[in-house]
Design a protein around this motif. Structure first.
Motif, PDB file in Angstrom:
ATOM      1  N   GLY A  51      12.936   6.086  -5.233  1.00 48.66           N
ATOM      2  CA  GLY A  51      13.478   6.400  -6.542  1.00 48.66           C
ATOM      3  C   GLY A  51      12.633   5.823  -7.658  1.00 48.66           C
ATOM      4  N   ASN A  52      11.349   5.578  -7.352  1.00 50.17           N
ATOM      5  CA  ASN A  52      10.397   4.956  -8.279  1.00 50.17           C
ATOM      6  C   ASN A  52      10.884   3.573  -8.711  1.00 50.17           C
ATOM      7  N   SER A  53      11.256   2.769  -7.727  1.00 55.79           N
ATOM      8  CA  SER A  53      11.750   1.425  -7.994  1.00 55.79           C
ATOM      9  C   SER A  53      10.700   0.577  -8.696  1.00 55.79           C
ATOM     10  N   ALA A  54      11.171  -0.215  -9.667  1.00 55.89           N
ATOM     11  CA  ALA A  54      10.305  -1.153 -10.381  1.00 55.89           C
ATOM     12  C   ALA A  54      10.509  -2.585  -9.897  1.00 55.89           C
ATOM     13  N   ALA A  55      11.118  -2.745  -8.721  1.00 49.29           N
ATOM     14  CA  ALA A  55      11.548  -4.062  -8.266  1.00 49.29           C
ATOM     15  C   ALA A  55      10.422  -4.963  -7.791  1.00 49.29           C
ATOM     16  N   PHE A  56       9.230  -4.414  -7.545  1.00 50.86           N
ATOM     17  CA  PHE A  56       8.184  -5.198  -6.892  1.00 50.86           C
ATOM     18  C   PHE A  56       6.967  -5.469  -7.773  1.00 50.86           C
ATOM     19  N   TYR A  79       0.858  -1.185   0.000  1.00 56.58           N
ATOM     20  CA  TYR A  79       0.000   0.000   0.000  1.00 56.58           C
ATOM     21  C   TYR A  79       0.890   1.230   0.000  1.00 56.58           C
ATOM     22  N   THR A  80       0.659   2.135  -0.949  1.00 61.96           N
ATOM     23  CA  THR A  80       1.478   3.335  -1.016  1.00 61.96           C
ATOM     24  C   THR A  80       0.795   4.360  -1.911  1.00 61.96           C
ATOM     25  N   THR A  81       1.469   5.478  -2.114  1.00 65.36           N
ATOM     26  CA  THR A  81       1.053   6.466  -3.109  1.00 65.36           C
ATOM     27  C   THR A  81       2.159   6.610  -4.143  1.00 65.36           C
ATOM     28  N   THR A  82       1.798   7.013  -5.340  1.00 66.37           N
ATOM     29  CA  THR A  82       2.803   7.202  -6.382  1.00 66.37           C
ATOM     30  C   THR A  82       3.800   8.273  -5.981  1.00 66.37           C
ATOM     31  N   ASP A  83       3.338   9.324  -5.331  1.00 66.80           N
ATOM     32  CA  ASP A  83       4.224  10.419  -4.924  1.00 66.80           C
ATOM     33  C   ASP A  83       5.266   9.927  -3.927  1.00 66.80           C
ATOM     34  N   TRP A  84       4.807   9.229  -2.866  1.00 64.50           N
ATOM     35  CA  TRP A  84       5.760   8.758  -1.863  1.00 64.50           C
ATOM     36  C   TRP A  84       6.725   7.756  -2.477  1.00 64.50           C
ATOM     37  N   TRP A  85       6.216   6.828  -3.261  1.00 63.92           N
ATOM     38  CA  TRP A  85       7.043   5.782  -3.857  1.00 63.92           C
ATOM     39  C   TRP A  85       8.122   6.390  -4.748  1.00 63.92           C
ATOM     40  N   THR A  86       7.735   7.376  -5.542  1.00 63.29           N
ATOM     41  CA  THR A  86       8.699   8.026  -6.427  1.00 63.29           C
ATOM     42  C   THR A  86       9.777   8.749  -5.625  1.00 63.29           C
ATOM     43  N   LEU A 118       0.719   5.031 -12.112  1.00 62.56           N
ATOM     44  CA  LEU A 118       1.095   4.104 -11.053  1.00 62.56           C
ATOM     45  C   LEU A 118       2.607   4.129 -10.843  1.00 62.56           C
ATOM     46  N   PRO A 119       3.064   3.676  -9.691  1.00 58.06           N
ATOM     47  CA  PRO A 119       4.512   3.541  -9.494  1.00 58.06           C
ATOM     48  C   PRO A 119       5.118   2.607 -10.533  1.00 58.06           C
ATOM     49  N   ALA A 120       6.415   2.754 -10.762  1.00 58.26           N
ATOM     50  CA  ALA A 120       7.103   1.950 -11.766  1.00 58.26           C
ATOM     51  C   ALA A 120       7.007   0.463 -11.441  1.00 58.26           C
ATOM     52  N   GLY A 121       6.887  -0.342 -12.492  1.00 61.52           N
ATOM     53  CA  GLY A 121       6.876  -1.791 -12.341  1.00 61.52           C
ATOM     54  C   GLY A 121       5.491  -2.397 -12.323  1.00 61.52           C
ATOM     55  N   TRP A 122       4.493  -1.632 -11.939  1.00 60.71           N
ATOM     56  CA  TRP A 122       3.122  -2.150 -11.887  1.00 60.71           C
ATOM     57  C   TRP A 122       2.350  -1.715 -13.122  1.00 60.71           C
ATOM     58  N   GLN A 123       1.706  -2.685 -13.743  1.00 60.56           N
ATOM     59  CA  GLN A 123       0.881  -2.402 -14.908  1.00 60.56           C
ATOM     60  C   GLN A 123      -0.543  -2.034 -14.516  1.00 60.56           C
TER      61      GLN A 123
END
Length: 224
Positions: free
Chosen positions: A167-172, A156-163, A190-195
């Protein structure tokens, strides 16, 4: 969640008319200690996430009663953990969560535990961690939870916080389902990595207690 998401967006009471057919849910914490679960169920709610723990020194005093009440009402339910990456390792907090309500079982009514990782309510936005250290912390929590349950935790997160803080990780994106918080008429970027998002917290108020959520799919998908 326990702390309001710090977004500069206005909650939209009727934001999602096009998605009302999807399973609706709520998430609650000790701020909603006395939930009438029968009414919630009758209002069309299908699932609930319930705050279980925070850091390694807090167990919600409402968790047990809320979990039992939701179960008795026939809701699909799961617990969530509010992360404090500044206090201890991801593995330590995952173990604490697992020991205090965050477990998972293949019973058809238990959602995988969720990691609530967002704005620090009492200090540095990123808890004093660099982006790479934050990614490592989340991986530690996630891997520990998966090793114990066979399921990766929801994030659970927000795109702003995740970025900002990873660093907008796509690892998950290929392992952990996403629960995005955005109070708007669409989820947006959406944050990086999630479609796609699996859950969407789209409002912090509504006709039911707690925050309002949607599952991105149908009832059969939610059960799976």
């Amino acid at each position: 969640m326990k702390y309001p998401i710090l977004l500069a967006l206005t909650t939209l009471a009727s934001a999602l008319p096009q998605k009302r057919a999807t399973p609706q849910g709520i998430d609650v914490s000790s701020y909603q200690p006395n939930v009438d679960w029968t009414t919630v169920k009758n209002n069309g709610i299908s699932f609930v996430y319930i705050k279980a723990t925070e850091g390694t020194d807090y167990v919600s005093p409402s968790f047990s009663n809320q979990y039992i009440g939701a179960t008795n009402a026939g809701l699909i339910r799961g617990g969530y953990h509010f992360a404090h990456p500044d206090l201890s390792s991801g593995a330590t907090q995952a173990d604490y969560f697992l020991a205090h309500g965050g477990g998972w079982s293949a019973d058809g009514i238990t959602l995988p535990g969720a990691l609530d990782i967002e704005y620090n309510p009492s200090g540095s936005e990123c808890y004093g961690l660099t982006a790479s250290s934050m990614v490592s912390w989340i991986q530690s929590f996630s891997n520990t939870y998966e090793a114990a349950t066979g399921r990766y935790p929801i994030i659970y997160t927000t795109t702003d916080w995740w970025t900002t803080c990873t660093g907008n990780s796509a690892a998950f994106g290929t392992t952990n389902p996403l629960w995005i918080a955005i109070y708007s008429s669409s989820v947006g970027t959406l944050p990086a990595g999630w479609q796609y998002e699996t859950f969407w917290q789209y409002a912090d108020t509504g006709s039911n207690p707690g925050d309002a959520d949607l599952f991105n799919g149908d009832a059969a998908g939610l059960s799976r």
